[in-house]
Design a protein around this motif. Sequence first.
Motif, PDB file in Angstrom:
ATOM      1  N   ASP A  62       0.374  -1.106   0.062  1.00  0.00           N
ATOM      2  CA  ASP A  62      -0.268   0.330  -0.110  1.00  0.00           C
ATOM      3  C   ASP A  62       1.045   1.226  -0.050  1.00  0.00           C
ATOM      4  O   ASP A  62       0.392   2.657  -0.723  1.00  0.00           O
ATOM      5  N   LEU A 111      -7.942  -6.608   0.077  1.00  0.00           N
ATOM      6  CA  LEU A 111      -8.938  -7.421  -1.026  1.00  0.00           C
ATOM      7  C   LEU A 111      -8.473  -7.003  -2.322  1.00  0.00           C
ATOM      8  O   LEU A 111      -8.620  -8.495  -3.038  1.00  0.00           O
ATOM      9  N   SER A 112      -7.287  -6.523  -2.815  1.00  0.00           N
ATOM     10  CA  SER A 112      -7.439  -6.140  -4.276  1.00  0.00           C
ATOM     11  C   SER A 112      -6.029  -7.183  -4.742  1.00  0.00           C
ATOM     12  O   SER A 112      -5.955  -7.916  -6.031  1.00  0.00           O
ATOM     13  N   PRO A 114      -4.431  -1.519   3.946  1.00  0.00           N
ATOM     14  CA  PRO A 114      -5.666  -1.399   4.413  1.00  0.00           C
ATOM     15  C   PRO A 114      -6.529  -3.077   4.351  1.00  0.00           C
ATOM     16  O   PRO A 114      -6.169  -3.018   3.165  1.00  0.00           O
ATOM     17  N   GLY A 115      -8.070  -2.756   4.705  1.00  0.00           N
ATOM     18  CA  GLY A 115      -8.708  -3.256   4.683  1.00  0.00           C
ATOM     19  C   GLY A 115      -8.641  -4.810   5.087  1.00  0.00           C
ATOM     20  O   GLY A 115      -8.957  -4.808   6.346  1.00  0.00           O
ATOM     21  N   ASP A 168      -4.258  -2.828  -1.688  1.00  0.00           N
ATOM     22  CA  ASP A 168      -4.975  -3.410  -0.524  1.00  0.00           C
ATOM     23  C   ASP A 168      -4.671  -4.094  -0.099  1.00  0.00           C
ATOM     24  O   ASP A 168      -4.703  -5.467  -1.540  1.00  0.00           O
TER      25      ASP A 168
END
Length: 263
Positions: A43, A69-70, A90-91, A67
């Motif tokens: 990130d 999920l990506s 993040p996430g 991130d």
Amino acid sequence: MADPRSASAYPTGAGAGTAASRTPAPPAGQPGQQTATVLVVEDEPAIATAIAQRLSAEGWRVEVARDGLSGVDAAHRLRPDVIVLDVMLPGIDGLEVTRRIQAEQPVPILMLTARDDETDMLIGLGVGADDYMTKPFSMRELVARLKALLRRVDRAAQAVNATPTEPPMVVGDVTIDKAQRRVHRSGEEVHLTPTEFELLVMLASSPRTVLTRERLLAEVWDWADASGTRTVDSHIKALRRKLGADLIRTVHGVGYAFEPPAG
């Protein structure tokens, strides 16, 4: 003047980018250069861009996810040969990303962590990472470790194709099926990462024989640099957690020996 090691891991002038971006591979590299698809999940834009540029210079195809999920989505779509994954994302964090990716497909994962904490490293190895590096890191070492991971995957594939009927190795109550890359202890299957499997095979092939950390690094990791011996120690601890502490004996200052139970 900036520290060269820090500059290699934290370059200046990199843009932010999108949640997932692709860095095209350059024209074909030198003869014998290995082509691979690498997913970078990071990130911090400066670090992600620097890694992508360096790996692209090796002739590899690189995609960046910003991130967790990506990263999971990109792994599902790309089916990469190897993944560089930051722990703090993040996430969902890198540990959860590793769990989700490894549940779907076995793939070598090298984790990046900002904390030099052995507990974090062992957790990462426990959920399916194959290696780790602590920031700041050398780009040259990152490339070397990724190449070593890719070589181990190639060796494993060649071994499966070359010896599909090789009988399993039985040492004490541990059964190691090199053709199917499966391990059982006392009849119970034990799930190992590719690196853990290679390390176990190396140790079990010479039961009760002390193997130095340097030899294990050279044979399993393809490293000649003794500075990586802590990586060996962390993987041994991960193996003990999965197989039992009684199977691997520490010879302080030297290395490790596989000690199968008597009978």
